[in-house]
Each structure stands twice: as structure tokens, then as C-alpha cells.
Design a protein around this motif. Sequence first.
Motif, PDB file in Angstrom:
ATOM      1  N   HIS A 115       0.820  -1.218   0.000  1.00 13.99           N
ATOM      2  CA  HIS A 115       0.000   0.000   0.000  1.00 13.99           C
ATOM      3  C   HIS A 115       0.853   1.267   0.000  1.00 13.99           C
ATOM      4  CE1 HIS A 115       0.418   0.900   4.373  1.00 13.99           C
ATOM      5  NE2 HIS A 115       0.364  -0.407   4.555  1.00 13.99           N
ATOM      6  N   MET A 116       0.296   2.307  -0.632  1.00 10.01           N
ATOM      7  CA  MET A 116       1.008   3.571  -0.806  1.00 10.01           C
ATOM      8  C   MET A 116       0.902   4.493   0.403  1.00 10.01           C
ATOM      9  SD  MET A 116       0.062   4.661  -4.729  1.00 10.01           S
ATOM     10  CE  MET A 116      -1.733   4.534  -4.514  1.00 10.01           C
ATOM     11  N   ASP A 117      -0.192   4.427   1.131  1.00 12.02           N
ATOM     12  CA  ASP A 117      -0.410   5.413   2.189  1.00 12.02           C
ATOM     13  C   ASP A 117       0.362   5.079   3.455  1.00 12.02           C
ATOM     14  OD1 ASP A 117      -2.206   3.194   2.430  1.00 12.02           O
ATOM     15  OD2 ASP A 117      -3.385   4.325   3.896  1.00 12.02           O
ATOM     16  N   THR A 118       0.700   6.115   4.198  1.00 17.05           N
ATOM     17  CA  THR A 118       1.365   5.954   5.485  1.00 17.05           C
ATOM     18  C   THR A 118       0.569   6.689   6.554  1.00 17.05           C
ATOM     19  OG1 THR A 118       2.731   7.935   5.233  1.00 17.05           O
ATOM     20  CG2 THR A 118       3.626   5.878   4.367  1.00 17.05           C
ATOM     21  N   VAL A 119       0.800   6.291   7.791  1.00 12.60           N
ATOM     22  CA  VAL A 119       0.179   7.016   8.899  1.00 12.60           C
ATOM     23  C   VAL A 119       0.916   8.343   9.093  1.00 12.60           C
ATOM     24  CG1 VAL A 119      -0.571   4.903  10.048  1.00 12.60           C
ATOM     25  CG2 VAL A 119       1.652   5.897  10.625  1.00 12.60           C
ATOM     26  N   VAL A 120       0.300   9.241   9.814  1.00 10.17           N
ATOM     27  CA  VAL A 120       0.940  10.525  10.124  1.00 10.17           C
ATOM     28  C   VAL A 120       1.687  10.415  11.451  1.00 10.17           C
ATOM     29  CG1 VAL A 120      -0.722  11.853   8.813  1.00 10.17           C
ATOM     30  CG2 VAL A 120      -1.203  11.332  11.209  1.00 10.17           C
ATOM     31  N   PRO A 121       2.694  11.291  11.683  1.00 12.17           N
ATOM     32  CA  PRO A 121       3.145  12.402  10.848  1.00 12.17           C
ATOM     33  C   PRO A 121       4.062  11.933   9.712  1.00 12.17           C
ATOM     34  CG  PRO A 121       4.418  12.337  12.873  1.00 12.17           C
ATOM     35  CD  PRO A 121       3.377  11.272  13.007  1.00 12.17           C
ATOM     36  N   CYS A 122       3.759  12.402   8.504  1.00 10.20           N
ATOM     37  CA  CYS A 122       4.549  11.993   7.347  1.00 10.20           C
ATOM     38  C   CYS A 122       4.731  13.131   6.348  1.00 10.20           C
ATOM     39  CB  CYS A 122       3.900  10.798   6.653  1.00 10.20           C
ATOM     40  SG  CYS A 122       2.249  11.156   5.992  1.00 10.20           S
ATOM     41  N   GLU A 123       4.512  14.362   6.799  1.00  4.74           N
ATOM     42  CA  GLU A 123       4.565  15.491   5.887  1.00  4.74           C
ATOM     43  C   GLU A 123       5.973  15.727   5.346  1.00  4.74           C
ATOM     44  OE1 GLU A 123       3.366  18.361   3.439  1.00  4.74           O
ATOM     45  OE2 GLU A 123       2.051  17.091   4.656  1.00  4.74           O
ATOM     46  N   LYS A 124       6.970  15.591   6.198  1.00  3.44           N
ATOM     47  CA  LYS A 124       8.352  15.804   5.770  1.00  3.44           C
ATOM     48  C   LYS A 124       9.235  14.756   6.427  1.00  3.44           C
ATOM     49  CE  LYS A 124      11.974  19.295   5.277  1.00  3.44           C
ATOM     50  NZ  LYS A 124      12.408  20.685   5.607  1.00  3.44           N
ATOM     51  N   ILE A 125       9.422  13.639   5.740  1.00  2.44           N
ATOM     52  CA  ILE A 125      10.220  12.542   6.279  1.00  2.44           C
ATOM     53  C   ILE A 125      11.673  12.716   5.858  1.00  2.44           C
ATOM     54  CG2 ILE A 125      10.611  10.046   6.210  1.00  2.44           C
ATOM     55  CD1 ILE A 125       7.593   9.691   5.902  1.00  2.44           C
ATOM     56  N   VAL A 126      12.560  12.695   6.852  1.00  2.00           N
ATOM     57  CA  VAL A 126      13.998  12.802   6.596  1.00  2.00           C
ATOM     58  C   VAL A 126      14.639  11.479   7.009  1.00  2.00           C
ATOM     59  CG1 VAL A 126      16.128  14.045   7.103  1.00  2.00           C
ATOM     60  CG2 VAL A 126      13.940  15.282   7.040  1.00  2.00           C
ATOM     61  N   PRO A 127      14.919  10.584   6.051  1.00  2.00           N
ATOM     62  CA  PRO A 127      15.507   9.291   6.400  1.00  2.00           C
ATOM     63  C   PRO A 127      16.981   9.412   6.784  1.00  2.00           C
ATOM     64  CG  PRO A 127      15.271   9.480   4.030  1.00  2.00           C
ATOM     65  CD  PRO A 127      14.633  10.697   4.606  1.00  2.00           C
ATOM     66  N   VAL A 128      17.371   8.589   7.729  1.00  2.00           N
ATOM     67  CA  VAL A 128      18.756   8.568   8.219  1.00  2.00           C
ATOM     68  C   VAL A 128      19.232   7.121   8.223  1.00  2.00           C
ATOM     69  CG1 VAL A 128      20.257   9.058  10.185  1.00  2.00           C
ATOM     70  CG2 VAL A 128      18.323  10.581   9.677  1.00  2.00           C
ATOM     71  N   ILE A 129      20.464   6.902   7.766  1.00  2.00           N
ATOM     72  CA  ILE A 129      21.045   5.555   7.776  1.00  2.00           C
ATOM     73  C   ILE A 129      22.152   5.490   8.815  1.00  2.00           C
ATOM     74  CG2 ILE A 129      22.233   3.767   6.457  1.00  2.00           C
ATOM     75  CD1 ILE A 129      21.003   4.866   3.929  1.00  2.00           C
ATOM     76  N   GLU A 130      22.025   4.555   9.748  1.00  2.00           N
ATOM     77  CA  GLU A 130      23.038   4.350  10.778  1.00  2.00           C
ATOM     78  C   GLU A 130      23.255   2.857  10.985  1.00  2.00           C
ATOM     79  OE1 GLU A 130      22.043   6.292  14.403  1.00  2.00           O
ATOM     80  OE2 GLU A 130      22.211   8.323  13.587  1.00  2.00           O
ATOM     81  N   ASN A 131      24.479   2.409  10.781  1.00  2.00           N
ATOM     82  CA  ASN A 131      24.852   1.013  11.041  1.00  2.00           C
ATOM     83  C   ASN A 131      23.939   0.017  10.337  1.00  2.00           C
ATOM     84  OD1 ASN A 131      26.948   1.856  12.847  1.00  2.00           O
ATOM     85  ND2 ASN A 131      25.402   2.128  14.441  1.00  2.00           N
ATOM     86  N   GLY A 132      23.625   0.310   9.076  1.00  2.00           N
ATOM     87  CA  GLY A 132      22.813  -0.605   8.291  1.00  2.00           C
ATOM     88  C   GLY A 132      21.336  -0.552   8.574  1.00  2.00           C
ATOM     89  N   VAL A 133      20.906   0.451   9.332  1.00  2.00           N
ATOM     90  CA  VAL A 133      19.494   0.607   9.689  1.00  2.00           C
ATOM     91  C   VAL A 133      18.991   1.950   9.154  1.00  2.00           C
ATOM     92  CG1 VAL A 133      17.820   0.789  11.566  1.00  2.00           C
ATOM     93  CG2 VAL A 133      19.758  -0.793  11.762  1.00  2.00           C
ATOM     94  N   ILE A 134      17.822   1.919   8.513  1.00  2.67           N
ATOM     95  CA  ILE A 134      17.209   3.156   8.016  1.00  2.67           C
ATOM     96  C   ILE A 134      16.098   3.557   8.977  1.00  2.67           C
ATOM     97  CG2 ILE A 134      16.101   4.293   6.074  1.00  2.67           C
ATOM     98  CD1 ILE A 134      17.114   2.028   4.290  1.00  2.67           C
TER      99      ILE A 134
END
Length: 367
Positions: A75-94
Motif C-alpha cells: 500500500h502507498m499510504d502511510t500514517v501521520v506524521p509523514c509530511e516531511k520525512i527525513v531518512p537517516v542511515i546508521e549502522n545498516g538501519v534506516i
Amino acid sequence: MIKEARLIENFLDMVKISSPSKNERAMGDYLLKVLKELGLEVSEDNAGEINGGNCGNIIGVLRAPGKKKLLFSAHMDTVVPCEKIVPVIENGVIKSDGTSVLGGDDKGGIAAIIEMLRVIKENNLDHPEIVVVFSMGEEIGLLGSKAFAIESYGIDYGFILDSSGKPGKIITKAPSAARGKITIIGKPAHAGISPESGINALTVAAHAITKIKLGRVDVETTSNIGIVNGGQATNIVMPSVELDYEARSLSNEKLDNLLAETFKIFEDVCKEFGAKLENTVQVEYPGFALNDDEKIVEIVKNACERAEIKSETASSGGGSDTNIYNSKGVPSVNLAVGMTKVHTLEEHIEIKDLVNLSKILVEIIKG
């Protein structure tokens, strides 16, 4: 064959696209473009129009005349808050930066499906006929899958990518769920001058709530009041109160019995106090149960074995598009994506899980 860097780049691109329920347009346009570039027959149905959203289900078909037809869906939709998602990668985890959800639920599933299609194309792999569906409105009642005309595609088996847990986990059982509002209508009165002339709706509700079953009813069944709304002012006997209620069970009989018992208690208590009852609770989606020896389960187990990934079957306490597709006659399982702590600001997913899920999908289409 899985290209990890490409897979992760695609996932990161998608989670940055805001797509709350009924507002999936930007995500839908992104996926329409990707599927067209991959050479699929692409369309969008009217699920958005039916459900008051701005985007329908995005559908892609990779033809293979005369062969089995397999559905892959997320599915395409996500729950909120999702207005401005900033992904971060640390030690193989997003993960996100902590100000939003990540959106791995369910863009992790979408990313794996797209990677599978890319592997098929660039390696010229033999494959069954593949129908890809990226649904809208899943998080608010499985709206997209309910509206999708799956019957017209002649699909043999469905693989829905929308479960937490490590790839290799196969959800073969999920509950039926009922949801709605229970409203108690009392009688207002001045709380300081003549409270005895009123009927406090909250008092009525409280008496009923002490009698009904809430929480874990048994190993297969749950019951919950999640939201309570009522009242006008502290000097007014509460005239009405609205309870948002849901119940789930792996057994349809148990769910029916629980609902009947719950409603009878509310009716009796309302009658005792002279209050009125309004009830909109109804079954929202049906459950499903597949045996471990069914063909679709064997297909996934064999794919996991070839990918050297441990498989296991399990039941879930939540619903997904899988419930709807099974109810429409298409044997379907829900596959674990690797997403963890979904619907929270701590949501995250391991890169190796996205890779392993993609490997499993490629093995499914091979065999």
C-alpha cells in the motif's frame, strides 16, 4: 542479482514523498512513471473517487500468456506524521530523524516489488504473469483493496507485503474486525441545581463498561474502546457520550458472540437508566486462515529455502489487504517486510531485510 544500492536509493526516494491516506497522488504519480519505464501495462482505477481520495490504486501488468497469474501488492499510504520525512542511515538501519514515521510501512514492500521487476527485466528471467497493485487508503480501512476489481484479473495467488517481522515470516491467519461507534444518549440538566432530573450518559457508559469484556478476551479475540467523546460543560449533566469501539477475532463465531454480548449489555444498562442507545459497530473486514500445507504457503517456503532464508508461518492480530483478497477468492498471504515499530517515530528497517525480501520475491517468480 539484487542491486542493494539501487534498492535503497529507490526506498529513500519514496519515503521522502508524503502520502497520507486519501492523499497519495504524488506517490501514485511516482509509481506510474516507474512502472511505465519498466514496460508494464499501467493503469489507475477509481478507488480514489469511490473513497474520496485524490489517487486510485496503481496497477501494473507484466504479461506472460498461458502462465500462472501472481499478484504482488503493497500500500502507498502511510500514517501521520509523514509530511516531511527525513531518512537517516546508521549502522545498516534506516530510520527517520525522529520527527516523523519512516514510511517503511509500506514503502519497504513497494521497494522490494520494484526491485523484483527490475531484476526480471535486466536478467530476462522467465516469469509468470505478474499483476502489481499499489493500493490507496489501506491504513484507514483497507479502502483500496475493497475497491479493486481483483476478480477481473484471474489471479491464482496473491503475495501482499505488509507485515512487520523478518522476511521469511508468512502470515497465514489474520482476524476479522468490527469497528464503529456506540453512543449513549442521556438527558441534560443543571449539575448544581437539579442533577437528579438528568441522566448522565457517562454514568450509564461506566456501568456498562464494567460489565463488558475489554482487552485480551482469549488467545484469538480482543476488544477495545479507543476514544471517548462527550460533555458540554462542568455544570451540565452529560447529555451524551460517544465510544469508538473495535473487536477482532480469528474466529468469526467468537467475534459474533462477543459483539452480541457487548451490545446486549449496553442495551440492558441503557434501559435500566432510561437512556437511549445508538450503535454503528459492524464487521469492517473478514479474517482468513490458510493451512501450512496449502500450495501458496509451499511456494513461499520453497522460495525462502532457495534464497537461504529461514521461513515460518504465523498469525497476526492486525488486518491488511490480504484479508480482502482472500475474501474475494484469491488465496493470499501477507509477507513480512522487516519494518519495526511501525506507526511510531521510532519506526525503522534494516537494509539487509529489504535485500532479503527482494531475494524472496525473485525466487517466488522463478518457481
